[in-house]
Design an enzyme around this catalytic site. Structure first.
Site, PDB file in Angstrom:
ATOM      1  CG  HIS A   1      30.173  27.170  41.429  1.00 43.77           C
ATOM      2  ND1 HIS A   1      29.130  26.289  41.580  1.00 43.77           N
ATOM      3  CD2 HIS A   1      31.264  26.425  41.139  1.00 43.77           C
ATOM      4  CE1 HIS A   1      29.585  25.058  41.396  1.00 43.77           C
ATOM      5  NE2 HIS A   1      30.873  25.108  41.125  1.00 43.77           N
TER       6      HIS A   1
ATOM      7  CD  GLU B   1      35.829  19.681  37.204  1.00 44.55           C
ATOM      8  OE1 GLU B   1      36.565  20.582  36.762  1.00 44.55           O
ATOM      9  OE2 GLU B   1      35.884  19.267  38.356  1.00 44.55           O
TER      10      GLU B   1
ATOM     11  CG  HIS C   1      33.364  29.856  42.117  1.00 41.63           C
ATOM     12  ND1 HIS C   1      33.502  29.248  43.340  1.00 41.63           N
ATOM     13  CD2 HIS C   1      34.005  29.059  41.215  1.00 41.63           C
ATOM     14  CE1 HIS C   1      34.200  28.121  43.192  1.00 41.63           C
ATOM     15  NE2 HIS C   1      34.533  27.994  41.915  1.00 41.63           N
TER      16      HIS C   1
ATOM     17  NE  ARG D   1      37.921  29.726  37.781  1.00 41.32           N
ATOM     18  CZ  ARG D   1      37.725  28.549  38.374  1.00 41.32           C
ATOM     19  NH1 ARG D   1      38.606  27.584  38.235  1.00 41.32           N
ATOM     20  NH2 ARG D   1      36.663  28.347  39.117  1.00 41.32           N
TER      21      ARG D   1
ATOM     22  NE  ARG E   1      32.258  26.313  37.195  1.00 37.72           N
ATOM     23  CZ  ARG E   1      33.316  26.214  37.952  1.00 37.72           C
ATOM     24  NH1 ARG E   1      33.960  27.296  38.321  1.00 37.72           N
ATOM     25  NH2 ARG E   1      33.749  25.060  38.340  1.00 37.72           N
TER      26      ARG E   1
END
Ligand code: SIN
Length: 524
Positions: A246, A118, A355, A390, A293
């Site tokens: 997000h 990821e 998000h 995060r 992000r």
């Protein structure tokens, strides 16, 4: 007071259910409260995955995982929290979720969970169940809590307030006592009544607050109820300016946003504008679509602002060229088709969306808040793990680790913890409401909160915008406070009361912090 328990768990996502199960296994009597039906939590909406154990040839280690988390957190992570999660988390993911609960993660070699890559992770370490990992985890947890003899599940109850001494004690001499949490008042929309639940320890796991923003990947129930209740009870709250967006939520006008998992970009999906041109090279030449992000979200926001378009597009053709989209991403494909879009043939319109809330009720490594008697875990809590931003796929794991640790610490405190006598505590006093609440008023107030935060406290912030938002929200808060005291109680009104308070907490923190860091980005 109608309920008593050793441990009252408020919220039934991954943090709440894990805490309830562990405390119950340790012999405690547990009441687990869900705002909707069990299974309706934000956990069920998580698509991507959860950090598990990487296969040995990946050369992964707690140090490597810790470094990835800290890089995302932009220098604001609490190092002990990062170390703890990196050392304990992946093992717990495997032993608790896979071995004990039988979560049906997709399997790889040797019939062990398939660990995939990821963005921003240095090793293949993400366990997944196609693109509905959260749902698979939640389903297994829900079954386990329902069948545990020490757990009483109460569904469709809304948190009104935490019960604290001395505030809710009848005896005036208790005013000299330190503040302590003894449970919660809960509103039951089916009866219109408020029940008191007294507990020797209370654990808050009520999730986040994405619904405060016009565009969000969260369910409408994410209204910050736990954060607001903890604040009213005087718990320490931190880092409220760090709200993660997000980059890719499905844009369908007039419809709630659906997450289009980051794993799609991990597998090669491109971001393009209306003309079909890729644009990430302008903003992040090194990492393109796999940049952090906040960088991707800002790039999309700027593209939309420059073009005046309501969205950009995610082109899944590069993914479809190498794997079967329908079997790997069934949730995504179904969500697109539900909007009449064919992801195999056309780029999908996307916008960034609120998000994940990186701030919250400050807790220690065992989930203890600053208020005796109160623990917190999951998105409502701030462990310091995420710092200013995060890393993907850490949230479910954080909920699991702190849920289990919070339960363990709460149960360890039980021998010295007494349950207050119901007769010593005040009952909930229903206000004498004159008339029914007009639902249009609640909708209108939500509309104001959601557009104000999106426009003025969103992806790109300035002092002027934040000051304007503060003034508008303050005025609305005054109106909602009157509304709350005059109208009959309802779930809608309770959520609105939470939402307006959380909006004030976000704005105050964002105004106080002039420094751009992680997902708090100021251009002034
Ligand atoms: C995603 O699947 O893109 C979301 C995963 C996460 O936020 O951790």
């Amino acid at each position: 007071m109608t309920m008593t328990a050793d441990l009252l768990v408020l919220g039934a996502g991954i943090a709440g259910c894990s805490a309830a199960l562990h405390a119950a296994d340790l012999g405690a009597s547990v009441v687990l409260v869900a705002k909707d039906e069990l299974g309706g939590s934000n956990t069920s909406w998580a698509q991507g995955g959860i950090i598990g154990l990487a296969p040995p040839e990946e050369g992964d280690s707690p140090d490597l995982l810790a470094a990835d988390i800290e890089a995302a957190g932009a220098g604001l992570c609490r190092q002990e929290a990062v170390r703890l999660l990196a050392e304990e988390g992946p093992r717990l993911c495997r032993s608790f979720l896979w071995e004990r609960l039988g979560v049906p993660f997709d399997l790889g070699r040797n019939d062990t969970p398939d660990a995939i890559a990821e963005a921003a992770h240095s090793a293949k370490r993400i366990y997944h169940a196609k693109d509905a990992t959260g749902l698979a985890i939640q389903t297994a947890l829900s079954q386990a809590v329902r069948s545990h003899p020490n757990i009483r599940v109460r569904e469709r109850l809304c948190l009104v307030d935490l019960i604290t001494s001395p505030h809710h004690c009848l005896s005036p001499v208790r005013v000299y006592d330190p503040i302590r949490v003894h449970g919660a008042f809960l509103y039951d929309p089916a009866t219109g009544q408020v029940e008191g639940a007294l507990a020797r320890r209370t654990l808050l796991a009520t999730g986040g607050l994405g619904y405060l923003y016009l565009h969000t990947t969260n369910p409408p129930s994410a209204t910050g109820d736990g954060l607001a209740a903890a604040y009213r009870a005087s718990a320490r709250i931190v880092n409220c300016e760090y709200l993660q967006f997000h980059p890719t939520a499905l844009y369908a006008p007039g419809k709630p946003r659906t997450l289009l998992t980051e794993a799609l970009r991990g597998e090669g999906a491109w971001l393009v504008n209306r003309k079909g041109e890729r644009f990430m090279a302008k903003y992040a030449p090194e990492h393109l679509e796999l940049a952090p992000r906040d960088v991707v979200s800002r790039a999309i926001f700027q593209e939309m602002a420059a073009s005046g378009d309501a969205s950009v597009y995610l082109d899944l053709a590069p993914v479809a060229a190498k794997l079967d989209l329908e079997s790997h991403f069934p949730t995504v494909v179904a969500a697109c088709r539900a909007e009449g879009l064919d992801p195999l043939r056309q780029p999908i319109p996307v916008v960034p969306a609120a998000h994940y809330f990186c701030g919250g009720v400050l807790v220690d490594l065992d989930g203890r808040t600053s208020l005796p008697g109160l623990f917190a875990a999951g998105e409502v809590a701030c462990t310091g793990l995420h710092g200013a931003n995060r890393l993907a796929s850490t949230s479910l794991l954080e909920g699991l680790v702190w849920g289990l640790r919070g339960a363990e610490a709460a149960v360890a405190e039980l021998p010295g913890a007494s349950l207050p006598e119901a007769r010593d505590m005040a009952q909930w006093q229903m206000p004498e409401a004159a008339e029914e609440t007009d639902p249009l008023l609640i909708d209108q107030d939500w509309g104001l909160i959601r557009s104000t935060l999106w426009n003025y406290a969103g992806i790109i912030r300035t002092g002027d915008r934040l000051h304007r938002a503060k003034a508008d929200i303050q005025y609305l808060a005054h109106r909602i406070d009157r509304f709350y005291h005059e109208a009959p109680l309802s779930r809608g009104l309770l959520e609105l009361r939470s939402g307006i308070l959380c909006a004030q907490l976000i704005l105050k923190a964002a105004l106080q912090n002039p420094e751009s860091r992680g997902c708090h980005y100021r251009v002034d």
